[in-house]
Write an enzyme that holds these catalytic residues in place. Structure first.
Site, short mmCIF file in Angstrom:
data_model
loop_
_atom_site.label_atom_id
_atom_site.label_comp_id
_atom_site.label_asym_id
_atom_site.label_seq_id
_atom_site.Cartn_x
_atom_site.Cartn_y
_atom_site.Cartn_z
N ASN A 141 -5.91 12.30 -0.33
CA ASN A 141 -5.14 11.57 0.66
C ASN A 141 -6.10 10.80 1.56
O ASN A 141 -7.32 10.90 1.41
CB ASN A 141 -4.26 12.53 1.48
N LYS A 142 -5.53 10.02 2.49
CA LYS A 142 -6.35 9.19 3.35
C LYS A 142 -7.50 9.97 4.00
O LYS A 142 -7.31 11.12 4.40
CB LYS A 142 -5.45 8.60 4.45
N ASP A 183 -2.05 10.82 -2.42
CA ASP A 183 -2.29 9.75 -3.39
C ASP A 183 -2.50 10.28 -4.79
O ASP A 183 -2.29 9.56 -5.77
CB ASP A 183 -3.49 8.91 -2.94
N ARG A 221 0.84 -1.20 0.00
CA ARG A 221 0.00 0.00 0.00
C ARG A 221 0.87 1.24 0.00
O ARG A 221 2.07 1.18 0.11
CB ARG A 221 -0.89 -0.01 1.23
N GLY A 222 0.20 2.38 -0.19
CA GLY A 222 0.94 3.65 -0.25
C GLY A 222 1.22 4.02 -1.69
O GLY A 222 1.69 3.18 -2.48
C1 LIG Z 1 3.24 8.12 0.67
S1 LIG Z 1 1.69 7.85 0.02
C2 LIG Z 1 0.87 7.22 1.40
C3 LIG Z 1 -0.59 7.45 1.29
O1 LIG Z 1 -1.25 6.25 0.89
C4 LIG Z 1 -2.12 5.87 1.93
O2 LIG Z 1 -3.27 5.22 1.49
P1 LIG Z 1 -3.37 3.62 1.65
O3 LIG Z 1 -2.83 3.26 3.00
O4 LIG Z 1 -4.85 3.36 1.48
O5 LIG Z 1 -2.54 3.06 0.51
C5 LIG Z 1 -2.47 7.20 2.57
O6 LIG Z 1 -3.36 7.94 1.77
C6 LIG Z 1 -1.12 7.83 2.63
O7 LIG Z 1 -1.08 9.19 2.86
#
Ligand SMILES: CSC[C@H]1O[C@H](OP(=O)(O)O)[C@H](O)[C@@H]1O
Length: 341
Positions: A244-245, A234, A44-45
């Site tokens: 973003n989250k 994101d 993820r990320g």
């Molecule tokens: C460095 S980008 C990380 C970004 O991605 C995360 O989402 P997820 O955990 O659903 O992949 C979150 O939005 C973070 O800020």
């Protein structure tokens, strides 16, 4: 250990669903396994998704281009690539990484893998430079020392392919400069990337931090306990809106009200110049069970309906600065609108 690597024809990574209590290595050898890992957030990320997408095309190329019929093989590889790119819609990096790798498809599987490996190395460089730039910006924005920083979700090394995160990488950079008093870590419901992943990364680095429920952030700002909010992204649109989250938008509103800078840190691969503003961003809606449960344990009646958008969109006017490896995008509105309260 890198967060994402390539060994013997497999994507090698840590299963982030098992952290912080178990450090389980994942070896992903097929496109279907990779899509599953992406969908369940084992990988993820945004930056990590971009590199994983590129490696996924390398797997598809090795799988299909060995077929005798090359056009048929390329068509099959492209079909796999589209399934990969569609696995999660909001982070622009996933489709970006897939498309970067696909561009080498005509030169064969080794060329696709070489592209993916190049992107992985570039991910390290881009993220490291972005974190140095962001630390400089935060130092310039926040006169008080040492700094009390608040972060949301996980934008650490776990969210990238390498050794350094984006927003959390900036926190690490500031800590290396001796400028961090503590970090407030939003737990980040529903999947608790903050509590499970950011706290794990900060703990391993020995950086002082305190876990907080997401709903406490505004009152911690009101108590004067936050000098700067620093988060990842994101997708950043051409006008500077930031996906973003979920919860980031509320942080930005509270930070603006309290005159606290809001800094977004991301590599250029997260900027989507093709999208003019955040209203056009597709926000992933995930399974309601993630809200009805806490890590699989039911907390609400089974029949309870739930909202579960995985992201929200913060308008550029609420973002003090978006910092990449190449530039700092400042919002004049954000600067003008912030009066300390
Ligand atoms: C460095 S980008 C990380 C970004 O991605 C995360 O989402 P997820 O955990 O659903 O992949 C979150 O939005 C973070 O800020």
């Amino acid at each position: 250990m890198r967060t994402l690597d390539w060994e013997d024809g497999a994507v090698v990574t840590i299963d982030q669903c098992a952290l912080p209590h178990q450090e389980i290595t994942l070896r992903v050898r097929t496109v279907d396994e990779l899509i599953d890992a992406i969908k369940r957030l084992a990988i993820r990320g945004a930056p990590a998704l971009g590199i994983a997408g590129a490696f996924g095309v390398a797997i598809a190329a090795r799988t299909h281009l060995s077929d005798a019929d090359r056009p048929l093989g390329e068509a099959a590889a492209r079909a796999d690539a589209e399934r990969l790119a569609s696995a999660r819609p909001t982070a622009v990096n996933l489709r970006w990484g897939v498309e970067q790798a696909l561009a080498s498809l005509g030169d064969g599987p080794d060329a696709v893998l070489a592209t993916a490996l190049r992107l992985m190395d570039e991910d390290d460089r881009m993220n490291h430079q972005a974190t140095v730039n962001a630390a400089d910006v935060i130092v310039g924005l926040c006169p008080d020392r040492p700094l009390r920083l608040l972060t949301h979700c996980n934008a650490g090394a776990l969210a990238t392919a390498g050794l350094r995160g984006t927003a959390l990488g900036a926190v690490f950079e500031l800590a290396e400069r001796g400028l961090v008093e503590f970090v407030i870590v939003d737990e980040t419901r529903p999947l608790l990337q903050g509590a499970r992943l950011t706290a794990w990364e900060l703990g391993r680095a020995g950086i002082p931090h305190r876990l907080s429920v997401d709903s406490a952030a505004a009152s911690l700002m009101a108590r004067g306990l936050v000098d700067c909010v620093v988060v990842g992204a994101d997708r950043i649109t051409a006008n500077g809106d930031v996906a973003n989250k979920i919860g980031t938008y509320g942080l930005a509103v509270s930070a603006a009200y309290h005159g606290i800078p809001m800094v977004v840190v991301a590599p250029e691969s997260t900027v989507d110049e093709q999208l003019k503003d955040g209203a056009l961003i597709e926000v992933e809606e995930r399974d309601a069970d993630e809200v009805r449960q806490v890590l699989g344990m039911p907390v609400a009646p089974e029949a309870t309906e739930a909202f579960n958008p995985a992201f929200d969109v913060t308008p550029a006017e609420l973002v003090t600065a978006v910092v990449t490896e190449a530039r700092v995008m400042r919002s004049e509105k954000a600067a003008a609108g912030r009066t300390a309260r």
